[in-house]
Design a protein around this motif. Structure first.
Motif, PDB file in Angstrom:
ATOM      1  N   TRP A   1       0.739  -1.105  -0.040  1.00  0.00           N
ATOM      2  CA  TRP A   1       0.132   0.058  -0.061  1.00  0.00           C
ATOM      3  C   TRP A   1       1.085   1.258  -0.045  1.00  0.00           C
ATOM      4  N   LYS A   2       1.850   1.192   0.900  1.00  0.00           N
ATOM      5  CA  LYS A   2       2.515   2.561   0.892  1.00  0.00           C
ATOM      6  C   LYS A   2       3.644   2.697  -0.412  1.00  0.00           C
ATOM      7  N   ALA A   3       3.835   1.551  -1.105  1.00  0.00           N
ATOM      8  CA  ALA A   3       4.589   1.975  -2.315  1.00  0.00           C
ATOM      9  C   ALA A   3       3.664   2.372  -3.370  1.00  0.00           C
ATOM     10  N   LEU A   4       2.247   2.176  -3.289  1.00  0.00           N
ATOM     11  CA  LEU A   4       1.285   2.409  -4.358  1.00  0.00           C
ATOM     12  C   LEU A   4       0.666   3.681  -4.167  1.00  0.00           C
ATOM     13  N   ASN A   5       0.738   4.304  -2.506  1.00  0.00           N
ATOM     14  CA  ASN A   5      -0.227   5.395  -2.289  1.00  0.00           C
ATOM     15  C   ASN A   5       0.404   6.911  -2.748  1.00  0.00           C
ATOM     16  N   CYS A   6      -0.437   7.743  -3.010  1.00  0.00           N
ATOM     17  CA  CYS A   6      -0.143   9.236  -3.089  1.00  0.00           C
ATOM     18  C   CYS A   6      -0.453  10.105  -1.997  1.00  0.00           C
ATOM     19  N   THR A   7      -0.763   9.428  -0.699  1.00  0.00           N
ATOM     20  CA  THR A   7      -1.145  10.226   0.306  1.00  0.00           C
ATOM     21  C   THR A   7      -0.189  10.835   1.413  1.00  0.00           C
ATOM     22  N   ILE A   8       0.833   9.624   1.634  1.00  0.00           N
ATOM     23  CA  ILE A   8       1.719   9.820   2.842  1.00  0.00           C
ATOM     24  C   ILE A   8       2.837  11.057   2.154  1.00  0.00           C
ATOM     25  N   GLY A   9       2.871  11.877   3.160  1.00  0.00           N
ATOM     26  CA  GLY A   9       4.040  13.043   2.623  1.00  0.00           C
ATOM     27  C   GLY A   9       3.252  14.127   2.140  1.00  0.00           C
ATOM     28  N   ARG A  10       1.831  14.037   1.907  1.00  0.00           N
ATOM     29  CA  ARG A  10       1.327  15.271   1.545  1.00  0.00           C
ATOM     30  C   ARG A  10       0.384  16.241   2.496  1.00  0.00           C
ATOM     31  N   ASN A  11       0.260  17.354   2.171  1.00  0.00           N
ATOM     32  CA  ASN A  11      -0.570  18.035   3.128  1.00  0.00           C
ATOM     33  C   ASN A  11      -2.100  17.785   2.747  1.00  0.00           C
ATOM     34  N   VAL A  12      -2.736  17.541   3.939  1.00  0.00           N
ATOM     35  CA  VAL A  12      -4.092  16.768   3.541  1.00  0.00           C
ATOM     36  C   VAL A  12      -5.223  17.654   4.422  1.00  0.00           C
ATOM     37  N   LYS A  13      -6.207  17.756   3.993  1.00  0.00           N
ATOM     38  CA  LYS A  13      -7.700  18.059   4.999  1.00  0.00           C
ATOM     39  C   LYS A  13      -8.531  16.946   5.132  1.00  0.00           C
ATOM     40  N   ILE A  14      -8.713  16.568   6.123  1.00  0.00           N
ATOM     41  CA  ILE A  14      -9.917  15.396   6.378  1.00  0.00           C
ATOM     42  C   ILE A  14     -11.005  16.194   7.111  1.00  0.00           C
ATOM     43  N   ILE A  15     -12.117  15.772   6.298  1.00  0.00           N
ATOM     44  CA  ILE A  15     -13.361  15.923   6.714  1.00  0.00           C
ATOM     45  C   ILE A  15     -14.228  15.018   7.120  1.00  0.00           C
ATOM     46  N   GLY A  16     -14.682  14.909   8.655  1.00  0.00           N
ATOM     47  CA  GLY A  16     -15.109  14.124   9.302  1.00  0.00           C
ATOM     48  C   GLY A  16     -16.435  14.348   9.690  1.00  0.00           C
TER      49      GLY A  16
ATOM     50  N   ILE B   1      -6.642   8.798  12.307  1.00  0.00           N
ATOM     51  CA  ILE B   1      -7.825   8.997  11.481  1.00  0.00           C
ATOM     52  C   ILE B   1      -8.122   7.669  10.875  1.00  0.00           C
ATOM     53  N   LEU B   2      -9.547   7.188  11.343  1.00  0.00           N
ATOM     54  CA  LEU B   2      -9.848   5.984  10.769  1.00  0.00           C
ATOM     55  C   LEU B   2     -10.924   6.049   9.602  1.00  0.00           C
ATOM     56  N   SER B   3     -11.856   7.312   9.457  1.00  0.00           N
ATOM     57  CA  SER B   3     -12.553   7.667   8.378  1.00  0.00           C
ATOM     58  C   SER B   3     -12.487   8.827   8.101  1.00  0.00           C
ATOM     59  N   GLY B   4     -12.963   9.342   7.017  1.00  0.00           N
ATOM     60  CA  GLY B   4     -13.266  10.866   6.653  1.00  0.00           C
ATOM     61  C   GLY B   4     -12.887  11.192   5.265  1.00  0.00           C
ATOM     62  N   ASP B   5     -13.419  12.281   4.839  1.00  0.00           N
ATOM     63  CA  ASP B   5     -13.268  12.402   3.240  1.00  0.00           C
ATOM     64  C   ASP B   5     -11.922  13.250   3.039  1.00  0.00           C
ATOM     65  N   VAL B   6     -10.913  12.801   2.470  1.00  0.00           N
ATOM     66  CA  VAL B   6      -9.619  13.368   2.265  1.00  0.00           C
ATOM     67  C   VAL B   6      -9.373  14.073   1.071  1.00  0.00           C
ATOM     68  N   SER B   7      -8.985  15.364   0.985  1.00  0.00           N
ATOM     69  CA  SER B   7      -8.595  16.215   0.142  1.00  0.00           C
ATOM     70  C   SER B   7      -7.005  16.481   0.247  1.00  0.00           C
ATOM     71  N   LEU B   8      -6.568  16.094  -1.100  1.00  0.00           N
ATOM     72  CA  LEU B   8      -5.043  16.411  -0.938  1.00  0.00           C
ATOM     73  C   LEU B   8      -4.475  17.911  -1.287  1.00  0.00           C
TER      74      LEU B   8
END
Length: 332
Positions: free
Chosen positions: A279-294, A324-331
């Motif tokens: 998952w970590k090799a394929l992801n585009c989330t880790i290392g990014r600024n994010v906004k989580i809307i719960g 964070i276990l759930s939420g809407d994520v924007s990169l």
């Protein structure tokens, strides 16, 4: 009204077995006598079903004294196209196939409550009420994508359920990458290509305090959609739009099912760390600024990792860490 075709792999004396036999011998001539003896079906019934397959779009040559030869299949996701692949171990032993349905996930929930087994697939050519996370509608045009739900009965605690979403995301991304498309996973459930949504996952769970009754995993992959309208035009894409040519939906589907079984077995055997590594090799989330809307709050910060349960770890501007276990994520 939904048009349902329920097909069981154990049923050896119907048209499904004839089609499955032809698929397993694709490109070879099979005599009517051979089909009759192998499947205990009359020659008249075989002839009738062969004509029916031709009307559905299967190209079948009929030659006296040689028999029948399946040349090509239509772009239809019939269960036999899955069953012909003997590598699958538990997915699709039972398949509910629809030409059109409201939502495969909603149907799967009903079937799960009624006791359908682990690995049952609900597959439709079209959804009229397809849904994504947060109650959003998922566009599911006929014969243009893969609209699929899986019934699972995992031996996991309820807090481990998010792991199944990560398993599904890895399997989906790897199946798509076999098409030469460098897609990526956005936590928790989207597959993106150049920031546009290519596929989505919806995981729904029925559980008690200490045990899972069942998990429904819904998967939508935009395969041959040629055009998106409205707000989707700027946020969604398809394999067709990326490659500029039609893509074999059956290959995408079977590749996904194989990958899912492989990584799900890692989860079952206690080797979820191997899934996390992929998952970590394929992801585009880790290392990014994010906004989580719960449901109750919004959080901004840097996504710096996921933990052993699949929760996203956010380091906020004040240095504190949120799990964070759930939420809407924007990169960002």
């Amino acid at each position: 009204m939904e048009e349902e075709i329920l097909i069981k792999a154990q049923d050896k004396k119907n048209k499904n077995e004839i089609l499955l036999y032809l698929l397993n011998n694709k490109g070879k001539y099979v005599s009517g006598e051979e089909l009759s003896e192998k499947l205990n079906v009359t020659r008249t019934a075989i002839w009738k079903h062969i004509n029916g397959f031709k009307k559905l779009g299967y190209e079948i040559d009929s030659v006296p004294r040689l028999g029948y030869c399946l040349k090509s299949s239509p772009d239809i996701l019939y269960p036999e196209e899955i069953w012909k692949d003997e590598e699958l171990k538990f997915l699709g032993n039972k398949i509910y196939y629809y030409e059109s349905i409201g939502s495969t996930n909603e149907k799967a929930k009903i079937l799960a409550v009624n006791g359908e087994p682990h690995g049952t697939l609900i597959l439709s050519e079209k959804q009229t009420m397809g849904k994504g996370r947060m109650g959003r509608k998922w566009e599911s045009p006929k014969n243009e994508g893969i609209w699929l739900s899986i019934i699972l009965r995992p031996n996991l605690s309820p807090e481990e359920a998010p792991k199944i979403t990560l398993v599904t995301a890895v399997a989906c991304a790897k199946a798509i990458r076999k098409q030469g498309i460098n897609c990526a996973i956005k936590w928790p459930n989207d597959i993106l290509y150049e920031e546009k949504k290519l596929a989505g996952i919806l995981t729904e769970i029925s559980a008690e305090i200490d045990r899972i009754n069942h998990v429904i995993v819904g998967v939508g992959i935009n395969v041959n959609t040629k055009k998106f309208t409205g707000e989707l035009e700027n946020i969604a894409t398809s394999l067709y739009l990326i490659k500029g040519e039609p893509v074999d939906r059956k290959k995408i589907l079977i590749d996904f099912l194989k990958e899912f079984e492989y990584f799900y077995s890692k989860l079952e055997k206690g080797n979820f760390h191997e899934v996390l590594k992929e998952w970590k090799a394929l992801n585009c989330t880790i290392g990014r600024n994010v906004k989580i809307i719960g449901k109750t709050k919004e959080i901004e910060g840097i996504a710096f990792d996921i933990d052993g349960f699949g929760a996203l770890l956010i380091r906020k501007n004040d240095g504190s860490v949120e799990r964070i276990l759930s939420g809407d994520v924007s990169l960002r």
